[in-house]
Design an enzyme around this catalytic site. Sequence first.
Site, PDB file in Angstrom:
ATOM      1  N   ASP A 140       2.964  -3.988  -4.840  1.00  0.00           N
ATOM      2  CA  ASP A 140       3.325  -2.608  -4.503  1.00  0.00           C
ATOM      3  C   ASP A 140       4.839  -2.533  -4.331  1.00  0.00           C
ATOM      4  OD1 ASP A 140       3.586  -0.022  -3.329  1.00  0.00           O
ATOM      5  OD2 ASP A 140       1.623  -0.191  -2.387  1.00  0.00           O
ATOM      6  N   SER A 184      -2.586   4.548   0.862  1.00  0.00           N
ATOM      7  CA  SER A 184      -1.273   5.172   0.759  1.00  0.00           C
ATOM      8  C   SER A 184      -0.979   6.034   1.993  1.00  0.00           C
ATOM      9  CB  SER A 184      -1.209   5.972  -0.549  1.00  0.00           C
ATOM     10  OG  SER A 184       0.124   6.316  -0.870  1.00  0.00           O
ATOM     11  N   HIS A 218       1.092  -0.198  -6.615  1.00  0.00           N
ATOM     12  CA  HIS A 218       0.552   0.687  -5.586  1.00  0.00           C
ATOM     13  C   HIS A 218      -0.861   1.139  -5.955  1.00  0.00           C
ATOM     14  CE1 HIS A 218       0.604   3.352  -2.176  1.00  0.00           C
ATOM     15  NE2 HIS A 218       0.386   4.421  -2.930  1.00  0.00           N
TER      16      HIS A 218
END
Length: 337
Positions: free
Chosen positions: A283, A129, A312
């Site tokens: 995602d 991330s 995600h």
Amino acid sequence: MKDYQIFELGDFVTQGGATIRDAKLAYKTFGTLNEAKDNVIVYPTWYSGQHYDNEWLVGEGMALDPEKYFIIIPNMLGNGLSSSPSNTPAPYDQARFPGTTLYDNVSAQHRLVTEVFGIEKIALVVGWSMGAQQTYQWGAQYPDMVERIAPFCGSAKTSVHNFVFLESVKAALTADVAFEHGWYEKPPTKGLRAMARVYAGWGFSQPFYRQELFRELGYSSLEDFLVAFWEGFFLERDANNLLAMLWTWQNGDISANPIYNGDFEKALGSITAKAIVMPGATDLYFPPEDNEYEVSNMPNAEFRPIPSVWGHFAGGPGLNPVDVTFIDDALKELLAS
């Protein structure tokens, strides 16, 4: 007993021109730096996460094995351990904490790596991330130093759609009257809960919810998941810290610095490190298409999506064992190359 150390950055000047006086970079290490100083892995933290939240990928027999490697987990500026709105003294406290960029973060981390440990080569930079964003930044900012990178579920530049998603998160948090424009005396819990509800629709994919996979995590119903997992997740965080990291994320761009002057393709082309780039196939805010474009402009990169319906969260924090194995296997392959 705190399980991390503090690197004193002194007077740290941000890209925006603010000086954070007595700035601090919190970090934790695993393993031992070898004599050649060539067994180094840097593993930055993610949005709202602290070094504790990275430890699922570190362990004996895993790619990030402390028996083999010296693993440094630097905490991102704004995350509550490194210099942040919640721990910086006035006048740069709370709502006055300055915006910090990926460039600022990696510059601080580079100082830690070189000044404290005397490291000249990094075997691998890896992150999930916003940790992936910092991973790309490392590759572009210090290409002669970084040998391999493995960004997963993150991008080298925050897309317009991703920016808009974050606007909805920010709007939900700051709409709470208790937020007081960042000068709250008690946590704006209604805003934090609202933010969590917005985030819930984006963190996991449509198939994840369709298949009710939250039950595999021990939640008895959808509402139980929304309250116990999502609201519980954000209620533990400081609102200004969340907004500080959100600013970093919204302004994420590995070319927005004096090295590349906004030339994104040039920044990508400068990443000579061997790379395996792993988006989550489902995602919703770091979609694979963004990474596919990035890889097409990187000289030594492979595009390898994580075949997961966990959205995600295919990338962390260690929730789905199948995805953990996929990522760990890729890291083992990369480190062996």
